[in-house]
Design a protein around this motif. Structure first.
Motif, PDB file in Angstrom:
ATOM      1  N   SER A  58      26.721 -21.491  38.275  1.00  0.00           N
ATOM      2  CA  SER A  58      25.345 -21.369  37.791  1.00  0.00           C
ATOM      3  C   SER A  58      24.531 -20.623  38.840  1.00  0.00           C
ATOM      4  O   SER A  58      24.489 -21.027  40.004  1.00  0.00           O
ATOM      5  N   TRP A  59      23.904 -19.537  38.434  1.00  0.00           N
ATOM      6  CA  TRP A  59      23.079 -18.776  39.373  1.00  0.00           C
ATOM      7  C   TRP A  59      21.895 -19.598  39.869  1.00  0.00           C
ATOM      8  O   TRP A  59      21.282 -19.276  40.887  1.00  0.00           O
ATOM      9  N   ARG A  60      21.552 -20.678  39.143  1.00  0.00           N
ATOM     10  CA  ARG A  60      20.423 -21.520  39.547  1.00  0.00           C
ATOM     11  C   ARG A  60      20.807 -22.543  40.626  1.00  0.00           C
ATOM     12  O   ARG A  60      19.942 -23.247  41.142  1.00  0.00           O
ATOM     13  N   PHE A  79      20.263 -15.915  48.319  1.00  0.00           N
ATOM     14  CA  PHE A  79      20.524 -14.522  47.962  1.00  0.00           C
ATOM     15  C   PHE A  79      19.539 -14.031  46.900  1.00  0.00           C
ATOM     16  O   PHE A  79      19.876 -13.202  46.059  1.00  0.00           O
ATOM     17  N   THR A  80      18.335 -14.584  46.923  1.00  0.00           N
ATOM     18  CA  THR A  80      17.355 -14.215  45.897  1.00  0.00           C
ATOM     19  C   THR A  80      17.071 -12.726  45.906  1.00  0.00           C
ATOM     20  O   THR A  80      16.879 -12.102  44.863  1.00  0.00           O
ATOM     21  N   HIS A  81      17.084 -12.113  47.074  1.00  0.00           N
ATOM     22  CA  HIS A  81      16.857 -10.681  47.187  1.00  0.00           C
ATOM     23  C   HIS A  81      18.045 -10.045  47.904  1.00  0.00           C
ATOM     24  O   HIS A  81      18.634 -10.653  48.800  1.00  0.00           O
ATOM     25  N   LEU A  91      27.520  -4.769  39.752  1.00  0.00           N
ATOM     26  CA  LEU A  91      27.537  -4.584  38.298  1.00  0.00           C
ATOM     27  C   LEU A  91      26.137  -4.492  37.701  1.00  0.00           C
ATOM     28  O   LEU A  91      25.992  -4.207  36.512  1.00  0.00           O
ATOM     29  N   SER A  92      25.124  -4.741  38.489  1.00  0.00           N
ATOM     30  CA  SER A  92      23.750  -4.748  37.993  1.00  0.00           C
ATOM     31  C   SER A  92      23.365  -3.389  37.409  1.00  0.00           C
ATOM     32  O   SER A  92      23.601  -2.341  38.014  1.00  0.00           O
ATOM     33  N   PHE A  95      22.361 -12.699  37.382  1.00  0.00           N
ATOM     34  CA  PHE A  95      21.769 -13.158  38.645  1.00  0.00           C
ATOM     35  C   PHE A  95      20.272 -12.890  38.665  1.00  0.00           C
ATOM     36  O   PHE A  95      19.463 -13.770  38.996  1.00  0.00           O
ATOM     37  N   GLU A  96      19.897 -11.691  38.270  1.00  0.00           N
ATOM     38  CA  GLU A  96      18.477 -11.338  38.320  1.00  0.00           C
ATOM     39  C   GLU A  96      17.644 -12.074  37.273  1.00  0.00           C
ATOM     40  O   GLU A  96      16.450 -12.276  37.447  1.00  0.00           O
TER      41      GLU A  96
END
Length: 330
Positions: free
Chosen positions: A266-268, A275-277, A310-311, A325-326
């Motif tokens: 879970s990205w949360r 790694f928020t940024h 992959l973004s 993630f974003e």
């Protein structure tokens, strides 16, 4: 429910439904004993007693049955050992949907063969695996959706692969849970691409398939990791030496029709808060770090690297909730 395992819709709005958990009403028994034929096409969430009644005692009373959902997840069984697959195959040739939840006291016999010409969807949950199941003898020419939870080891997976060589031609979705305790040669998994040429949705431990991507133009659209850990975590722990995220990116490059990869994280989760940024990716957790925390952090770092790589591309790298993630951390 994963998007690749949606249950099929039955066409008739007037379809009779048998939905009894354990007890069989006396009037139903009396009617069957007088050779009455029931119009029911769906038997939903039936327990041991009702299963015995339909499959063993009076299968001829349900000539129209097309969908069967059996729950034998508790210990009680009212009659002699029942070859479930053989009974279904012999008595219900028009079966389209079959779901079996097998409890700890049940196991398929090596002589219990599934042979259903019209079956499109099959879901089996077995607590102790499917060690005696002769997949290679199954005859399922119309099978489109298969879900097995869970195979107890890779040897059972190999037997399933032999079966896919016989009935995998029309499979569009396949979901398999496998317990992997030892490092083995997984190269035989590559046969899944040739034996399932129409496979669009695949659920499988990612360690089995990421090193062996499908051939060009294979229709695979969705890959779902059914392991309890991400491949990045296994790499960080030292359980395997596959380079990550390079292996993931190579798979995405080879799978020309792939639209999404969904993993079990879970990205949360708090570990991804570091790694928020992108510029924060070199940060490390504050305070004392245990071995377990270090493994989690290294795995998370690899996952975020893959997410950034992959973004903005054609492939979504989703967590178990379907978020990028974003999307989860933006």
């Amino acid at each position: 429910m994963p998007r690749n395992m949606q249950k099929p819709y039955f066409p008739s709005e007037k379809t009779d439904v048998v939905a009894l958990i354990q007890q069989v009403p006396a009037e139903l028994i009396a009617a069957a004993m007088t050779n009455r034929r029931f119009t029911a096409e769906i038997a939903s969430t039936i327990g041991a007693r009702m299963s015995n009644f339909i499959l063993h005692e009076y299968p001829e009373a349900f000539p129209n049955l097309k969908s069967l959902q059996i729950d034998l997840s508790y210990w009680f069984w009212p009659g002699p050992p029942l070859c479930v697959l053989g009974k279904v195959s012999a008595g219900f040739r028009d079966m389209v949907y079959l779901e079996l939840n097998m409890g700890s006291n049940f196991a398929f016999m090596s002589t219990d063969i599934l042979d259903l010409p019209l079956l499109e969807s099959l879901l089996i949950q077995a607590i102790h695996g499917l060690s005696n199941t002769p997949f290679e003898k199954w005859k399922l020419p119309s099978l489109c959706h298969l879900e097995l939870r869970k195979l107890k080891d890779f040897q059972e997976m190999k037997r399933l692969l032999k079966g896919l060589a016989n009935f995998g031609a029309k499979l569009e979705s396949l979901s398999v849970g496998v317990i992997l305790e030892d490092i083995e040669d997984f190269s035989c998994i590559s046969s899944i691409w040739s034996d399932c040429p129409n496979l669009r949705h695949l659920g499988i431990p990612s360690i089995l398939v990421l090193p062996m991507p499908p051939p060009p133009h294979h229709p695979l659209e969705m890959l779902l990791n059914t392991d309890s850990k991400t491949l990045a975590y296994l790499v960080s722990f030292g359980w395997c030496t596959i380079p990550y995220p390079e292996t993931l990116l190579d798979f995405c490059l080879a799978a020309s029709n792939l639209k999404a990869i969904q993993d079990v994280h879970s990205w949360r989760a708090s570990v991804y808060g570091h790694f928020t940024h992108p510029q924060d990716s070199d940060n490390s957790p504050n305070g004392a770090v245990t071995f377990s925390m270090a493994v989690e952090y290294r795995g998370a770092n690899l996952m975020v690297e893959a997410a950034h790589a992959l973004s903005g591309g054609r492939i979504r790298f989703e967590d178990r909730e379907g978020y990028l993630f974003e999307e989860a951390r933006g």
